[in-house]
Motif scaffolding. Structure first.
Motif, mmCIF file in Angstrom:
data_model
loop_
_atom_site.group_PDB
_atom_site.id
_atom_site.type_symbol
_atom_site.label_atom_id
_atom_site.label_comp_id
_atom_site.label_asym_id
_atom_site.label_seq_id
_atom_site.Cartn_x
_atom_site.Cartn_y
_atom_site.Cartn_z
ATOM 1 N N GLU A 131 0.813 -1.212 0.000
ATOM 2 C CA GLU A 131 0.000 0.000 0.000
ATOM 3 C C GLU A 131 0.848 1.264 0.000
ATOM 4 O O GLU A 131 0.457 2.283 -0.575
ATOM 5 C CB GLU A 131 -0.940 0.006 1.212
ATOM 6 C CG GLU A 131 -2.116 -0.961 1.092
ATOM 7 C CD GLU A 131 -3.014 -0.649 -0.108
ATOM 8 O OE1 GLU A 131 -3.230 0.545 -0.398
ATOM 9 O OE2 GLU A 131 -3.469 -1.599 -0.767
ATOM 10 N N SER A 132 2.010 1.204 0.626
ATOM 11 C CA SER A 132 2.880 2.383 0.624
ATOM 12 C C SER A 132 3.411 2.657 -0.785
ATOM 13 O O SER A 132 3.570 3.814 -1.182
ATOM 14 C CB SER A 132 4.044 2.193 1.606
ATOM 15 O OG SER A 132 4.883 1.130 1.198
ATOM 16 N N SER A 136 0.590 4.223 -2.700
ATOM 17 C CA SER A 136 0.409 5.614 -2.291
ATOM 18 C C SER A 136 1.496 6.511 -2.888
ATOM 19 O O SER A 136 1.220 7.626 -3.346
ATOM 20 C CB SER A 136 0.439 5.714 -0.763
ATOM 21 O OG SER A 136 0.377 7.055 -0.343
ATOM 22 N N GLN A 137 2.741 6.011 -2.896
ATOM 23 C CA GLN A 137 3.864 6.751 -3.448
ATOM 24 C C GLN A 137 4.611 5.838 -4.418
ATOM 25 O O GLN A 137 5.625 5.238 -4.077
ATOM 26 C CB GLN A 137 4.809 7.208 -2.324
ATOM 27 C CG GLN A 137 4.209 8.222 -1.379
ATOM 28 C CD GLN A 137 4.003 9.578 -2.041
ATOM 29 O OE1 GLN A 137 4.715 9.929 -2.982
ATOM 30 N NE2 GLN A 137 3.047 10.351 -1.565
ATOM 31 N N GLU A 197 -7.341 -0.208 -9.338
ATOM 32 C CA GLU A 197 -6.861 0.762 -8.355
ATOM 33 C C GLU A 197 -5.472 1.275 -8.732
ATOM 34 O O GLU A 197 -5.178 2.468 -8.604
ATOM 35 C CB GLU A 197 -6.831 0.104 -6.969
ATOM 36 C CG GLU A 197 -6.604 1.073 -5.827
ATOM 37 C CD GLU A 197 -6.687 0.402 -4.465
ATOM 38 O OE1 GLU A 197 -6.251 1.024 -3.476
ATOM 39 O OE2 GLU A 197 -7.189 -0.746 -4.394
ATOM 40 N N ARG A 246 -4.550 5.159 -9.713
ATOM 41 C CA ARG A 246 -3.521 5.917 -8.980
ATOM 42 C C ARG A 246 -2.504 6.520 -9.944
ATOM 43 O O ARG A 246 -2.135 7.692 -9.838
ATOM 44 C CB ARG A 246 -2.824 5.006 -7.970
ATOM 45 C CG ARG A 246 -1.665 5.666 -7.219
ATOM 46 C CD ARG A 246 -2.133 6.874 -6.431
ATOM 47 N NE ARG A 246 -1.033 7.564 -5.781
ATOM 48 C CZ ARG A 246 -0.893 8.871 -5.726
ATOM 49 N NH1 ARG A 246 -1.792 9.664 -6.302
ATOM 50 N NH2 ARG A 246 0.126 9.425 -5.095
#
Length: 218
Positions: free
Chosen positions: A99-100, A103-104, A138, A142
């Protein structure tokens, strides 16, 4: 350091580099009615030309400070990290499990351009399972937040299912065909496979042809 194969970086004034800029323009005009923000490049059969085409096209697409992300989605024989001289410890595959990373995303900037490269990352045991996961939507969403254009380097469409899974999710697909190397039957099979998943095939790019026809777009 990028390899000499990325002619749009190493010799941007060359005839070959100009051919990639013409290819870029042709692709952009193919999306007059529907804007292309995600483009997948695949091949009808295994060829070393495909990843070189993707790398050069991505650099050409990034002209004029346009934010472009090149994603190495060939999770079997990734090449973009080698072509651009980048580390590949983390990349596209990490976005599905971490997930990190989602996110990035571990994007790597190409100096003197607005292009960022997302290398393949660690190769999964069965890439098609990863790409078939619901997480793919997803991941694509992103990445779309971070760039105006995303270009995917995918495996050959008739040898594995990976490209078909991605092709059904993007705005357009470009098929790389090697003159004197890709069989006509393979091209037809690739076209049929893409049609079955309702992919939008915007054209084909011909490589390894004579100087007058190299990188011909149809």
């Amino acid at each position: 350091m990028p390899t000499d194969a990325i002619i749009t970086l190493t010799d941007p004034r060359s005839t070959a580099a100009e051919a990639y800029r013409i290819l870029r323009t042709n692709i952009e005009f193919s999306g007059v009615d529907t804007r292309l923000r995600t483009l997948l490049v695949t091949a009808a059969a295994p060829t070393n030309d495909k990843s070189v085409i993707v790398a050069n096209l991505a650099v050409a697409m990034a002209d004029g400070d346009r934010r472009v992300i090149l994603v190495d989605a060939d999770l079997r024989r990734p090449a973009q990290h080698t072509l651009f001289g980048l580390p590949n410890e983390r990349g596209f595959s990490n976005l599905f499990k971490d997930e990190s990373a989602l996110s990035q995303p571990p994007l790597q900037a190409v100096p003197n351009t607005s292009l960022q490269v997302l290398t393949s990352g660690p190769l999964p045991p069965i890439p098609s399972q990863l790409l078939a996961a619901k997480k793919l939507d997803e991941v694509l969403a992103r990445l779309s937040e971070l760039a105006e254009m995303i270009i995917f380097d995918a495996p050959p469409v008739i040898t594995v299912n990976d490209a078909s899974l991605l092709a059904s999710k993007v705005d357009g697909v470009l098929l790389a065909v090697r003159a004197g190397g890709t069989k006509r039957d393979h091209v037809k099979a690739a076209k049929d496979r893409l049609e079955k998943v309702n992919a939008r095939l915007i054209g084909a790019v011909l490589t390894n042809a004579s100087v007058d026809t190299t990188l011909q777009y149809t």
